[in-house]
Design an enzyme around this catalytic site. Structure first.
Site, short mmCIF file in Angstrom:
data_model
loop_
_atom_site.label_atom_id
_atom_site.label_comp_id
_atom_site.label_asym_id
_atom_site.label_seq_id
_atom_site.Cartn_x
_atom_site.Cartn_y
_atom_site.Cartn_z
N LYS A 85 0.84 -1.20 0.00
CA LYS A 85 0.00 0.00 0.00
C LYS A 85 0.88 1.25 0.00
O LYS A 85 2.03 1.21 0.44
CB LYS A 85 -0.86 0.03 1.26
CG LYS A 85 -1.90 -1.05 1.32
CD LYS A 85 -3.18 -0.52 0.75
CE LYS A 85 -4.27 -1.56 0.88
NZ LYS A 85 -5.44 -1.20 0.09
N ASN A 101 12.59 1.02 1.09
CA ASN A 101 11.78 0.00 0.41
C ASN A 101 12.72 -0.91 -0.38
O ASN A 101 13.75 -0.46 -0.89
CB ASN A 101 10.80 0.66 -0.57
CG ASN A 101 9.94 -0.36 -1.29
OD1 ASN A 101 9.36 -1.26 -0.68
ND2 ASN A 101 9.86 -0.24 -2.61
N HIS A 103 12.78 -3.33 -3.73
CA HIS A 103 12.03 -3.55 -4.97
C HIS A 103 12.77 -4.62 -5.79
O HIS A 103 13.99 -4.56 -5.91
CB HIS A 103 11.96 -2.23 -5.77
CG HIS A 103 11.14 -2.36 -7.01
ND1 HIS A 103 9.77 -2.33 -7.00
CD2 HIS A 103 11.50 -2.55 -8.31
CE1 HIS A 103 9.31 -2.50 -8.24
NE2 HIS A 103 10.34 -2.61 -9.05
N ASP A 144 8.34 3.97 -5.82
CA ASP A 144 9.61 3.51 -6.40
C ASP A 144 10.49 4.63 -6.97
O ASP A 144 11.34 4.37 -7.81
CB ASP A 144 9.35 2.47 -7.51
CG ASP A 144 8.64 1.24 -6.98
OD1 ASP A 144 8.83 0.91 -5.79
OD2 ASP A 144 7.90 0.61 -7.75
N GLU A 173 17.82 -9.98 -2.65
CA GLU A 173 17.09 -9.07 -1.74
C GLU A 173 17.42 -9.41 -0.29
O GLU A 173 17.60 -8.51 0.55
CB GLU A 173 15.58 -9.21 -1.94
CG GLU A 173 15.05 -8.66 -3.24
CD GLU A 173 13.53 -8.79 -3.31
OE1 GLU A 173 12.85 -8.38 -2.36
OE2 GLU A 173 13.03 -9.30 -4.32
C1 GRF Z 1 9.80 -8.89 -2.61
O1 GRF Z 1 10.16 -9.37 -3.88
C2 GRF Z 1 9.97 -7.39 -2.53
O2 GRF Z 1 10.98 -6.90 -3.33
C3 GRF Z 1 8.67 -6.90 -3.04
O3 GRF Z 1 7.71 -7.82 -2.59
C4 GRF Z 1 8.33 -9.07 -2.33
C5 GRF Z 1 8.05 -9.39 -0.92
O4 GRF Z 1 8.45 -10.69 -0.56
N1 GRF Z 1 8.46 -5.52 -2.68
P1 GRF Z 1 8.47 -11.10 0.96
O5 GRF Z 1 7.08 -10.80 1.55
O6 GRF Z 1 9.54 -10.32 1.64
O7 GRF Z 1 8.72 -12.58 0.97
#
Ligand code: GRF
Length: 201
Positions: A85, A101, A103, A144, A173
């Site tokens: 959101k 954030n 992404h 973003d 990530e």
């Molecule tokens: C991740 O790929 C993040 O980059 C994106 O949403 C996904 C969330 O995955 N914003 P999780 O809930 O952390 O497993």
């Protein structure tokens, strides 16, 4: 002084899990509260399993509610980890340059409203890009768009589907986000990291 971190989530919570593991007892930053717009987000269970308070926002569009919860937990840094959101403008103004954030693509490409989940990876594959990756950036009023702090690249491999590419990106990530939070804790504020390149998987 440890940095007090709030993590906002909407779903699975694998990035939250990576943060909780990286920010153990001796770390310079701790997750003090997990906030969600959804009461059924599996991420909330991950928080509770780690003994971290998990709270459901009764109105995610209400900036006053956010600010009240963040103040009660004396939060220094807000991390959006799969939070889908828009964060209310009052929260962004109050925590300016202190909201991160993650992404799942190399911003500024493949970002913006509606670019989340598999749509991101499908767009990368459709573009025939040879690489993708993860971006951690500051959050401002536009999806973003905020200043990029760190990126990690992965190759797009022949035969990739959105699922296989998503899994490869998710792996980076899970390393990139904790690294940015730990660097922020060390510096006392979010700071850019050098770019990293992942060879595969
Ligand atoms: C991740 O790929 C993040 O980059 C994106 O949403 C996904 C969330 O995955 N914003 P999780 O809930 O952390 O497993």
């Amino acid at each position: 002084m440890t940095m007090r971190v709030a993590v906002a989530v909407s779903g699975r919570g694998s990035n939250l899990e990576a943060l909780l593991r990286a920010l153990g007892a001796d770390a310079p930053a701790h997750v003090v509260v997990v906030l969600s717009n959804r009461g059924d987000a599996p991420a909330l269970d991950r928080a509770r399993e780690h003994g971290v308070t998990a709270e459901v926002l009764s109105d995610p569009a209400n900036g006053a509610e956010w600010l009240d919860r963040l103040a009660r937990h004396r939060v220094d840094l807000v991390v959006l980890a799969g939070y889908l959101k828009l964060v209310p403008a009052a929260v962004i103004a109050h925590y300016r340059d202190r909201i991160l954030n993650v992404h799942p693509a190399l911003l500024p490409a493949f970002g913006g409203r509606g670019m989340y989940g598999h749509r991101v990876h499908e767009a990368v594959l459709a573009s025939r890009a040879r690489e993708s990756g993860a971006t951690v950036h500051l959050v401002d009023e536009v999806y973003d768009r905020g200043r990029i702090l760190a990126q990690a690249r992965v190759p797009v491999l022949p035969g990739d589907s959105a699922e296989t590419l998503a899994a490869r990106v998710l792996g980076v990530e899970h390393r990139l986000l904790p690294a940015v939070v730990l660097a922020a804790a060390a510096a006392g504020r979010p700071v850019p990291l050098p770019e990293t390149v992942e060879s595969s998987s």
